[in-house]
Design an enzyme around this catalytic site. Structure first.
Site, mmCIF file in Angstrom:
data_model
loop_
_atom_site.group_PDB
_atom_site.id
_atom_site.type_symbol
_atom_site.label_atom_id
_atom_site.label_comp_id
_atom_site.label_asym_id
_atom_site.label_seq_id
_atom_site.Cartn_x
_atom_site.Cartn_y
_atom_site.Cartn_z
ATOM 1 N N PHE A 17 0.616 -1.324 -0.106
ATOM 2 C CA PHE A 17 -0.065 0.086 0.098
ATOM 3 C C PHE A 17 0.868 1.484 -0.071
ATOM 4 O O PHE A 17 0.889 2.095 -1.046
ATOM 5 C CB PHE A 17 -0.944 -0.093 1.399
ATOM 6 N N ILE A 67 13.823 -9.578 1.466
ATOM 7 C CA ILE A 67 14.725 -8.797 2.095
ATOM 8 C C ILE A 67 15.845 -9.607 2.877
ATOM 9 O O ILE A 67 16.740 -9.137 3.071
ATOM 10 C CB ILE A 67 14.158 -7.640 2.847
ATOM 11 N N THR A 132 6.528 3.169 12.604
ATOM 12 C CA THR A 132 4.953 3.379 12.888
ATOM 13 C C THR A 132 4.959 4.241 14.157
ATOM 14 O O THR A 132 5.961 4.028 15.106
ATOM 15 C CB THR A 132 4.401 2.301 12.981
ATOM 16 N N ASP A 133 3.959 4.796 14.489
ATOM 17 C CA ASP A 133 3.846 5.421 15.828
ATOM 18 C C ASP A 133 3.478 4.428 17.016
ATOM 19 O O ASP A 133 3.299 4.637 18.127
ATOM 20 C CB ASP A 133 2.439 6.307 15.658
ATOM 21 N N GLU A 134 3.158 3.345 16.494
ATOM 22 C CA GLU A 134 2.696 1.978 17.465
ATOM 23 C C GLU A 134 3.970 1.725 18.396
ATOM 24 O O GLU A 134 3.490 0.998 19.365
ATOM 25 C CB GLU A 134 2.145 0.777 16.807
ATOM 26 N N TYR A 157 3.336 -6.917 16.438
ATOM 27 C CA TYR A 157 3.887 -6.263 15.613
ATOM 28 C C TYR A 157 4.467 -4.888 15.899
ATOM 29 O O TYR A 157 5.873 -4.469 15.364
ATOM 30 C CB TYR A 157 2.558 -5.708 14.868
ATOM 31 N N LYS A 161 8.372 -3.993 14.911
ATOM 32 C CA LYS A 161 8.924 -2.719 14.483
ATOM 33 C C LYS A 161 9.901 -1.817 15.289
ATOM 34 O O LYS A 161 10.896 -1.345 14.824
ATOM 35 C CB LYS A 161 7.834 -1.796 14.209
ATOM 36 N N TYR A 214 -14.377 -3.343 16.974
ATOM 37 C CA TYR A 214 -13.500 -3.913 18.218
ATOM 38 C C TYR A 214 -14.319 -3.194 19.332
ATOM 39 O O TYR A 214 -14.125 -1.984 19.395
ATOM 40 C CB TYR A 214 -12.280 -3.737 18.091
ATOM 41 N N ARG A 288 -10.133 -6.461 20.566
ATOM 42 C CA ARG A 288 -8.783 -6.952 20.357
ATOM 43 C C ARG A 288 -7.856 -7.368 21.849
ATOM 44 O O ARG A 288 -7.992 -6.504 22.556
ATOM 45 C CB ARG A 288 -8.207 -6.195 19.189
#
Ligand SMILES: NC(=O)c1ccc[n+]([C@@H]2O[C@H](COP(=O)([O-])OP(=O)(O)OC[C@H]3O[C@@H](n4cnc5c(N)ncnc54)[C@H](O)[C@@H]3O)[C@@H](O)[C@H]2O)c1
Length: 353
Positions: A17, A67, A132-134, A157, A161, A214, A288
């Site tokens: 994406f 990769i 990511t902000d996560e 996840y 990261k 959720y 979740r």
């Protein structure tokens, strides 16, 4: 475009994406005279359909591969005289990481390590890491994350990261690799695989199926139009300072529930139908595991130091996104058919987001 004009880029995950948006956006700039090599494994969510309109461009090359394949990455970097790596490739869906974390650590951690191992003795190569902000974990709307916020990842996840970010930092410090990290909030726009919030909702609306949300749906996520993200990465490649990190956002925090209502309003309006019947499709389901309530970042440092600001207003971006999905229902079907069927069992509003 100063640095990038003749750059020779290895883009990983360029069939996904955000990577495909970056490639389309860079190639849309006529002054770009360099080369892009897109290395993508075409996992369930990667599709060459996302790049159909640029596949014949002489500045673009596609290579199917992993990769984590040291020999392949080494050859590509030598053969194409790569001077810049833009690293998008990842397993990116939180729900999948909760089902099975292994592939996330293999691709996101070991894959990133492999890329850095290959470039660490080629000091002319700049490495841009898409994060990511996560990685910062949960916050509140009053306390947006800054570049100095502590890492507190809460999902497998986010942990994968975060680990990859730390590897990038360590290669910067230890081997003097020129590297930069951007932490983006949720992206939205065309070509997003229909397991993430917005395309899932749109696919449900198109088929008049229940929209599973959720828990309360009051989780807050911050939204950035994908082309604005692509322009931010171009700006970062031009203006970032090695060793620095930058938070990217357009300051559009929304609860998941408000976002779904917005989507229904735009969808019904574009179809010339009444929104009320679509709203009855909303269905709250069990939350979740470990679901963070709020991700929101402060992007001021990027605005002032990267010469970048988002251009697409949220309402306009949402309208463009909904129109695109309405006009491209065959794309949804093709990528879902190609992706494995488990995509449908994992689709829940709030997924990733
Ligand atoms: N989507 C978001 O809202 C968001 C927000 C912040 C950061 N990010 C990060 O941006 C990056 C891109 O996200 P996306 O939403 O475009 O993801 P995506 O899932 O749409 O695309 C990932 C791409 O990586 C490829 N890939 C996966 N494993 C690979 C491997 N081993 N070798 C080569 N290619 C491989 C896939 O085939 C796919 O084309 C990721 O690193 C993600 O963590 C995403």
């Amino acid at each position: 475009m100063r640095k990038l004009r003749r750059a020779r880029l290895l883009v990983t995950g360029g069939a996904g994406f955000m990577g495909s948006s970056f490639i389309r956006t860079l190639l849309s700039q006529e002054e770009f005279e360099g080369q892009i090599v897109n290395l993508d494994l075409l996992t369930y969510c990667g599709s060459l359909l996302n790049l159909e309109n640029i596949s014949g461009d002489s500045r673009y090359n596609f290579v199917l591969g992993d990769i984590s394949d040291t020999k392949l990455v080494d050859e590509l970097i030598s053969d194409y005289h790569i001077d810049t790596v833009v690293h998008f490739a990842a397993e990116s869906h939180v729900d999948r990481s909760i089902e099975s974390a292994g592939p996330f650590f293999k691709t996101n951690v070991l894959g990133t390590l492999n890329l850095l191992e290959v470039i660490k003795n080629r000091q002319h190569i700049h490495f841009h890491h898409i994060s990511t902000d996560e990685v910062y974990g949960d916050t509140s709307i009053e306390e947006p994350f800054t570049e100095n916020s502590q890492y507190r990842p809460n999902s497998p996840y986010a942990a994968s990261k975060a680990a990859s970010d730390h590897i990038v930092r360590s290669f910067c410090q230890t081997y003097h690799v020129s590297a930069c990290i951007t932490h983006s909030v949720n992206n939205y726009g065309p070509f997003q695989f229909p397991e993430k919030l917005i395309p899932v909702v749109l696919e449900k609306l198109m088929n008049k199926k229940p929209i599973p949300i959720y828990g309360s749906g009051l989780q807050i996520r911050d939204w950035l139009y994908v082309e604005d993200h692509s322009r931010a990465i171009i700006a970062a490649l031009e203006h970032s300072r090695p060793g620095f990190t930058y938070n990217l956002s357009a300051k559009n925090p929304k609860t998941n529930l408000d976002l779904v209502h917005n989507l229904i309003d735009v969808f019904a309006k574009l179809k010339g139908e009444d929104q009320a019947s679509y709203k009855t499709l909303i269905s709250h389901v069990q939350d979740r595991l470990g679901h963070d309530m709020c991700y929101v970042v402060n992007p001021e440092f990027s605005y002032t130091s990267l010469n970048w600001k988002p251009r697409v207003d949220f309402d306009e971006g949402l309208k463009q996104t909904v129109s695109w999905y309405l006009q491209n229902s065959s794309w949804i079907q093709s990528v879902l058919d190609r992706g494995n069927q488990s995509a449908t069992s994992l689709e829940c509003v709030g997924a990733k987001q």
